[in-house]
Write a protein that holds these residues in place. Sequence first.
Motif, mmCIF file in Angstrom:
data_model
loop_
_atom_site.group_PDB
_atom_site.id
_atom_site.type_symbol
_atom_site.label_atom_id
_atom_site.label_comp_id
_atom_site.label_asym_id
_atom_site.label_seq_id
_atom_site.Cartn_x
_atom_site.Cartn_y
_atom_site.Cartn_z
ATOM 1 N N ASN A 67 37.167 -28.521 51.848
ATOM 2 C CA ASN A 67 36.652 -27.458 50.988
ATOM 3 C C ASN A 67 37.000 -27.621 49.517
ATOM 4 O O ASN A 67 36.572 -26.823 48.685
ATOM 5 N N GLY A 68 37.814 -28.611 49.204
ATOM 6 C CA GLY A 68 38.202 -28.792 47.810
ATOM 7 C C GLY A 68 39.487 -28.076 47.440
ATOM 8 O O GLY A 68 39.759 -27.870 46.254
ATOM 9 N N ASP A 69 40.299 -27.723 48.443
ATOM 10 C CA ASP A 69 41.567 -27.053 48.151
ATOM 11 C C ASP A 69 42.583 -28.010 47.523
ATOM 12 O O ASP A 69 43.474 -27.582 46.801
ATOM 13 N N TRP A 70 42.446 -29.300 47.814
ATOM 14 C CA TRP A 70 43.290 -30.315 47.194
ATOM 15 C C TRP A 70 42.538 -31.649 47.193
ATOM 16 O O TRP A 70 41.677 -31.892 48.030
ATOM 17 N N VAL A 71 42.864 -32.495 46.229
ATOM 18 C CA VAL A 71 42.236 -33.808 46.152
ATOM 19 C C VAL A 71 43.195 -34.783 45.471
ATOM 20 O O VAL A 71 43.809 -34.462 44.454
ATOM 21 N N VAL A 72 43.346 -35.956 46.060
ATOM 22 C CA VAL A 72 44.230 -36.982 45.512
ATOM 23 C C VAL A 72 43.622 -37.568 44.242
ATOM 24 O O VAL A 72 42.434 -37.871 44.195
ATOM 25 N N GLY A 73 44.463 -37.712 43.220
ATOM 26 C CA GLY A 73 44.005 -38.298 41.969
ATOM 27 C C GLY A 73 44.415 -39.754 41.822
ATOM 28 O O GLY A 73 43.760 -40.535 41.142
ATOM 29 N N TYR A 74 45.536 -40.127 42.449
ATOM 30 C CA TYR A 74 46.025 -41.501 42.365
ATOM 31 C C TYR A 74 46.858 -41.809 43.599
ATOM 32 O O TYR A 74 47.335 -40.911 44.285
ATOM 33 N N GLN A 75 47.034 -43.085 43.880
ATOM 34 C CA GLN A 75 47.688 -43.500 45.110
ATOM 35 C C GLN A 75 48.787 -44.522 44.871
ATOM 36 O O GLN A 75 48.863 -45.136 43.810
ATOM 37 N N GLY A 76 49.644 -44.678 45.877
ATOM 38 C CA GLY A 76 50.727 -45.653 45.820
ATOM 39 C C GLY A 76 50.832 -46.379 47.148
ATOM 40 O O GLY A 76 50.522 -45.818 48.202
ATOM 41 N N THR A 77 51.266 -47.639 47.107
ATOM 42 C CA THR A 77 51.400 -48.472 48.299
ATOM 43 C C THR A 77 52.770 -49.138 48.281
ATOM 44 O O THR A 77 53.216 -49.606 47.227
ATOM 45 N N VAL B 110 51.622 -49.371 53.761
ATOM 46 C CA VAL B 110 51.187 -47.987 53.889
ATOM 47 C C VAL B 110 50.808 -47.425 52.518
ATOM 48 O O VAL B 110 51.434 -47.745 51.508
ATOM 49 N N VAL B 111 49.769 -46.606 52.500
ATOM 50 C CA VAL B 111 49.258 -45.997 51.273
ATOM 51 C C VAL B 111 49.450 -44.485 51.327
ATOM 52 O O VAL B 111 49.230 -43.867 52.371
ATOM 53 N N SER B 112 49.856 -43.906 50.206
ATOM 54 C CA SER B 112 49.918 -42.451 50.101
ATOM 55 C C SER B 112 49.483 -42.068 48.697
ATOM 56 O O SER B 112 49.125 -42.932 47.896
ATOM 57 N N GLY B 113 49.491 -40.793 48.374
ATOM 58 C CA GLY B 113 49.012 -40.394 47.060
ATOM 59 C C GLY B 113 49.454 -39.018 46.622
ATOM 60 O O GLY B 113 50.135 -38.296 47.354
ATOM 61 N N TYR B 114 49.042 -38.656 45.414
ATOM 62 C CA TYR B 114 49.331 -37.353 44.823
ATOM 63 C C TYR B 114 48.039 -36.572 44.635
ATOM 64 O O TYR B 114 47.020 -37.133 44.233
ATOM 65 N N ALA B 115 48.091 -35.287 44.910
ATOM 66 C CA ALA B 115 46.899 -34.443 44.858
ATOM 67 C C ALA B 115 47.079 -33.278 43.895
ATOM 68 O O ALA B 115 48.167 -32.723 43.776
ATOM 69 N N THR B 116 45.994 -32.894 43.225
ATOM 70 C CA THR B 116 46.044 -31.694 42.397
ATOM 71 C C THR B 116 45.729 -30.480 43.260
ATOM 72 O O THR B 116 44.865 -30.529 44.134
ATOM 73 N N ILE B 117 46.474 -29.407 43.019
ATOM 74 C CA ILE B 117 46.169 -28.112 43.626
ATOM 75 C C ILE B 117 46.000 -27.110 42.485
ATOM 76 O O ILE B 117 46.776 -27.094 41.540
ATOM 77 N N ILE B 118 44.950 -26.317 42.564
ATOM 78 C CA ILE B 118 44.689 -25.280 41.562
ATOM 79 C C ILE B 118 45.172 -23.957 42.130
ATOM 80 O O ILE B 118 44.809 -23.584 43.252
ATOM 81 N N ASN B 119 45.988 -23.277 41.373
ATOM 82 C CA ASN B 119 46.567 -22.016 41.819
ATOM 83 C C ASN B 119 45.475 -20.959 42.019
ATOM 84 O O ASN B 119 44.677 -20.695 41.113
ATOM 85 N N LYS B 120 45.450 -20.368 43.191
ATOM 86 C CA LYS B 120 44.475 -19.317 43.515
ATOM 87 C C LYS B 120 44.549 -18.163 42.527
ATOM 88 O O LYS B 120 43.549 -17.497 42.250
ATOM 89 N N TYR B 121 45.736 -17.926 41.982
ATOM 90 C CA TYR B 121 45.940 -16.807 41.066
ATOM 91 C C TYR B 121 46.095 -17.266 39.612
ATOM 92 O O TYR B 121 46.649 -16.550 38.779
#
Length: 370
Positions: A148-158, A277-288
């Motif tokens: 739904n777009g509640d979070w999305v990764v902007g960059y990744q690390g391995t 293994v790959v992981s990443g960081y995601a932006t979250i926009i505050n509901k309030y």
Amino acid sequence: MNYRFKKNCYKSIQAAVLGVSVLGLAACGATKEEATPVVKDTSSLTLKEIETKATEEGTINSVGMPDSWANWGETWNEVMKKYTLEHTDTDLSSAEEIAKMESERENATADIGDVGVAFGPIAEQKELTLAYKTSYWDEVPDWAKDDNGDWVVGYQGTIAFLTNKELVDNPPKSWDDILKGDYKVTVGDVQRGAQNQMAVLAAAMAYGGDETNIQPGIDFFAKLAKQGRLSLTDAKPANIEKGEVEVALVWDFNALGYAEQINRDQFDVSIPSEGSVVSGYATIINKYAKHPHAAMATREYILSNEGQINLAKGFARPIRDVELPKEVAEKMVPEEQYKNAKPVEDYKSWEETAKTLPQIWQEEVLVHVK
């Protein structure tokens, strides 16, 4: 580039993947009554409307996105200029970001945060997120975004090998190379650090394991321990600079950042050929969020070509397939080395497995450390 590291803002992906579980965090001062979000339906807004309203809001307050991390400084300069915004950041860990949003709710002081991908679903579960799909949504891999777009990764690390070439003649390119070497391998504190735990998972994946089966990784490190070649030293710039680290297992963007900080020519950075293994960081926009349109516009910029390139300048690998400028691409690990690197797809299983890892590590690896 001159890449600076600050202790108070060095929030490695390791803290994002496991670090601190916020499922049980108490929301101190949180109200039980649900306040009405400023924006209810972001999908009804056009990008032009969002950008216009962002400029009208005039401010963007972030958490966990300091200037010195992943080149956020340049990103914020561009965002402020593009939308005529004032910006402030409060540097927090992923867990602290979510706790802050949960405790403040309608009294929100944070508009947008940057959290480990495992924390995105937690923020969503706590109903703290404002869903927004950017115009680049379809170009983001499925594992790196919420439906739904509640979070999305902007960059990744391995997980990568960082080798000090002044101490090691033949830098390893594979896990098998490491087993055949005569140097010490730094993995850090696997009983506490999540980056270190992900190194175990990376080795497990390379030898046929997965989130539910880390035994191949345990066996790999047990062999090193029995050879007297396993180092539990922290792979931090100070220790590396003192010559205490021969080969370290760290995230690729950490490895590149450390090398750049000390002396890039002195180090080799490689992704193990059998797999990682790959992981990443995601932006979250505050509901309030008090400035929700500015937060949406910021996410839009982060996933734009310009935003992705800015992150790459800080050695963070873009989540979208963008063409990097030659001078930026030349400083990254070559793309072909990532062909066998795989993302964590089942974080719930990994969280359960990771709970047992400290004891297994103690019983099957540390007992052999010489």
